[in-house]
Design an enzyme around this catalytic site. Structure first.
Site, PDB file in Angstrom:
ATOM      1  N   HIS A 171      40.269  38.630  38.784  1.00  0.00           N
ATOM      2  CA  HIS A 171      39.411  39.134  39.855  1.00  0.00           C
ATOM      3  C   HIS A 171      38.903  40.529  39.498  1.00  0.00           C
ATOM      4  O   HIS A 171      39.616  41.303  38.848  1.00  0.00           O
ATOM      5  CB  HIS A 171      40.189  39.213  41.174  1.00  0.00           C
ATOM      6  CG  HIS A 171      40.669  37.883  41.680  1.00  0.00           C
ATOM      7  ND1 HIS A 171      41.869  37.342  41.310  1.00  0.00           N
ATOM      8  CD2 HIS A 171      40.094  36.991  42.528  1.00  0.00           C
ATOM      9  CE1 HIS A 171      42.031  36.163  41.900  1.00  0.00           C
ATOM     10  NE2 HIS A 171      40.966  35.919  42.645  1.00  0.00           N
ATOM     11  N   HIS A 172      37.712  40.847  39.947  1.00  0.00           N
ATOM     12  CA  HIS A 172      37.131  42.161  39.668  1.00  0.00           C
ATOM     13  C   HIS A 172      38.011  43.275  40.242  1.00  0.00           C
ATOM     14  O   HIS A 172      38.453  43.184  41.383  1.00  0.00           O
ATOM     15  CB  HIS A 172      35.729  42.230  40.286  1.00  0.00           C
ATOM     16  CG  HIS A 172      35.083  43.568  40.188  1.00  0.00           C
ATOM     17  ND1 HIS A 172      34.367  44.132  41.214  1.00  0.00           N
ATOM     18  CD2 HIS A 172      35.050  44.467  39.172  1.00  0.00           C
ATOM     19  CE1 HIS A 172      33.915  45.316  40.831  1.00  0.00           C
ATOM     20  NE2 HIS A 172      34.311  45.544  39.607  1.00  0.00           N
ATOM     21  N   GLY A 173      38.206  44.330  39.471  1.00  0.00           N
ATOM     22  CA  GLY A 173      39.007  45.468  39.941  1.00  0.00           C
ATOM     23  C   GLY A 173      38.180  46.392  40.805  1.00  0.00           C
ATOM     24  O   GLY A 173      37.928  47.551  40.472  1.00  0.00           O
TER      25      GLY A 173
END
Lengths: 387, 215
Positions: A171-173
């Site tokens: 998942h995108h940080g």
């Protein structure tokens, strides 16, 4: 490569526990430690006990009214006002002692940072940390307090350092990215499944930072079904040149392992080998460019028995410079098979027959590599101009 | 959503007797592409960066600045202006921009220019509408084209205690279907997808895992 490594852990970290059936299951910490011990990779004197983050420290990356709400919801989990802050949803249900448990997770990452910056260790691993989605005043994606943001703020302030952050969670940080979006002292790089497919739906190539921070944010969105070869090809294209140009004082890696093909929350197809290779590369780069200083945190990982335990055993083994052998001790298998919903693995690595190849893998690799090349280009221009 | 809510009410205008050179400076300094031409607040025309370009000398052939200083805005402006009213729907503004292929619409009320809305404003609003600026998961469904389908899906989402950031429902590829795009404030939407599929609806996105294997 040599370098002293410490493992920041205490069983109380498992109290960061939303509810039964919630995908974020802290049992994964215990079974990881259990596997490390069974393999003889973790000694008593490797372990450092985490401290609790103080209110002042939390305030470095969170708003006061948000922290107050978390405290309040820790005693009464059914307060309506939680929803305003993203708490009380199916993703982030309130739980008792939420504030305390979340502060301990932050404290663990702070402890890890201090061990390194005070010179007691070169590398520190805090597998309970990595809660990269939490915002200043928003719980999001299983994350209440953002241990990474608090730690970066704390360490930058106390030791006047520049930090290179690498996020390989599927998942995108986003929480870390937005916190340091205008800050040229913190370069964030995130590799993740494209926002078209996955929460939080951000992390596009054109998110590159703002104002003085322009260029200091790098995103590599990846296609679903990305495999080891493509992922590592992108990683090698992006991370080494950026670290070399940025010359950080400290590297922080977020080691979410939800990109494994067994993980049912994402569509990335990595095998366990990737979770050995990624820390290996980070480790080498730390010795080459940041005086060995490397702080590794955990992150996502929703298949505890088949993925998380093995991935994070390899993470620690890499940091501690230990060799790992192929088989998982029978005693560990027996112990955990009782509570595992699936057959626990017998080997540390996936056998080649299990790994998956999709027909479009060539196309996927091409698309990913194009994204990686574009992502790195702009930032290198900025870095080479100013440094 | 009405035009008034998204329009820019600080309108930079030009007088018909101003020179073209002045108009060019005004556009460049404010980083804008359109200037309504007004006399005492009343709209009498409009000039765009395209009009400016067509009267400016080519950068290749050198310049004749005298001409730009001596030519007045009223000599080159468009006199027929397509406008909207502050109470018009945003959709109406979008339709006019699209059908007339214009870059902006002056917002006119009682013959006075009270605002301006550009194609970029319309697009920004749409980006906000679909919740792209908030963390969320994208879910796209194909539903039968009959009453109650949205309620059925919304009920499932509600049972999971998940907030809907945005919902777009529009005619599907075939007459008997509708497409529903939801942005959900949730990381884990597996159970929602499972329940929606159990209800017999088709999930178009996220694409389900291609190869099937033991899990």
């Amino acid at each position: 490569m040599s370098g002293k490594a410490v493992f920041v852990y205490h069983p109380d970290l498992e109290k960061y526990y939303f509810k039964p059936e919630h995908p974020f299951n802290p049992t994964r910490l215990r079974i990881t430690v259990s596997l490390l011990q069974e393999l003889g990779l973790l000694k008593e004197n490797d372990i450092v006990t985490p401290r609790l983050a103080s209110m002042e420290e939390l305030l470095l990356a969170h708003d006061q009214d948000y922290i107050r709400a978390v405290e309040k919801l820790s005693n009464n989990c059914f307060e309506e006002e939680g929803l305003f802050f993203g708490i009380g949803t199916e993703d982030n249900p309130a739980f008792s002692d939420m504030h305390w448990a979340s502060s301990l997770v932050v404290g663990a990452t702070l402890t890890a940072g201090e061990e390194i910056m005070e010179g007691r260790a070169d590398h520190a691993v805090s597998i309970a940390g990595g809660l990269h989605h939490a915002g200043r005043r928003q719980a999001s994606g299983f994350c209440i307090y953002n241990d990474i943001n608090v730690a970066i703020r704390y360490l930058c302030h106390k030791y006047h350092i520049r930090v290179f952050y690498i996020d390989t969670d599927a998942h995108h940080g986003d929480g870390v990215q937005w916190e340091f979006y205008e800050d040229p002292n913190v370069l964030t790089v995130s590799f993740h499944e494209s926002g078209r497919f996955l929460f939080p739906g951000t992390g596009w190539l054109n998110e590159r930072g703002k104002k003085e921070g322009y260029g200091y944010c790098v995103n590599v969105p990846l296609e679903p079904f990305t495999d080891d070869n493509s992922f590592l090809e992108c990683f090698r294209e992006v991370v080494p040149p950026l670290i070399e140009a940025f010359q950080p004082d400290l590297i922080i890696s977020q080691n979410g392992c939800d990109g494994h093909f067994y993980d049912s929350l994402t569509h990335i197809n990595l095998s366990i080998s990737a979770f050995q290779e990624i820390p290996r590369l980070v480790h080498q780069l730390a010795h080459a460019f940041s005086g060995g200083k490397w702080l590794a945190v955990g992150g996502g990982g929703y298949d505890p028995f088949r993925v998380v335990a093995r991935a994070w055993v390899l993470l620690w083994a890499e940091a501690a410079g230990l060799n790992v052998k192929g088989n998982i001790p029978l005693s560990w298998q027996k112990k955990w098979q009782k509570i595992s919903p699936c057959t626990v693995p017998q080997t540390l690595f996936d056998s080649p027959e299990v790994s998956l190849s999709v027909p479009r893998c060539q196309e996927i690799a091409e698309k990913n590599f194009r994204a990686a090349s574009q992502a790195v280009q702009d930032t290198l221009i900025v870095l080479n101009k100013y440094i | 959503m009405i035009v008034e809510n998204i329009m820019n009410s600080k309108v930079i205008t030009v007088h018909p007797d101003n020179s073209v050179a002045q108009a060019i400076d005004l556009m460049r300094d404010n980083n804008i592409r359109h200037l309504p031409v007004t006399t005492e607040g009343n709209l009498i025309g409009i000039i765009s960066d395209r009009d400016m370009r067509s009267v400016s000398p080519s950068i290749l052939t050198g310049d004749e600045p005298e001409l730009l200083i001596n030519t007045k805005v009223k000599d080159i402006m468009q006199k027929q202006v397509i406008t909207v009213h502050p109470l018009d729907f945003l959709e109406e503004a979008a339709r006019l921009i699209y059908e007339y292929k214009v870059g902006c619409l002056p917002v006119v009320s009682q013959e006075r220019v009270v605002g301006i809305i550009t194609e970029a404003d319309v697009l920004r609003s749409m980006v906000e509408w679909v919740g792209l600026l908030q963390p969320g998961a994208h879910l796209e469904l194909e539903l039968p084209n009959r009453p109650g389908m949205l309620a059925s899906v919304a009920g499932i989402v509600q049972r999971h205690g998940v907030n809907i950031i945005s919902a777009l429902l529009f005619p599907g590829k075939m007459d008997n279907t509708q497409t529903l795009i939801l942005r959900l404030k949730a990381l884990d939407i597996r159970m929602i997808i499972k329940d929606i599929e159990a209800e017999g609806h088709k999930v178009l996105w996220p694409l389900q895992r291609e190869p099937d294997y033991e899990r």
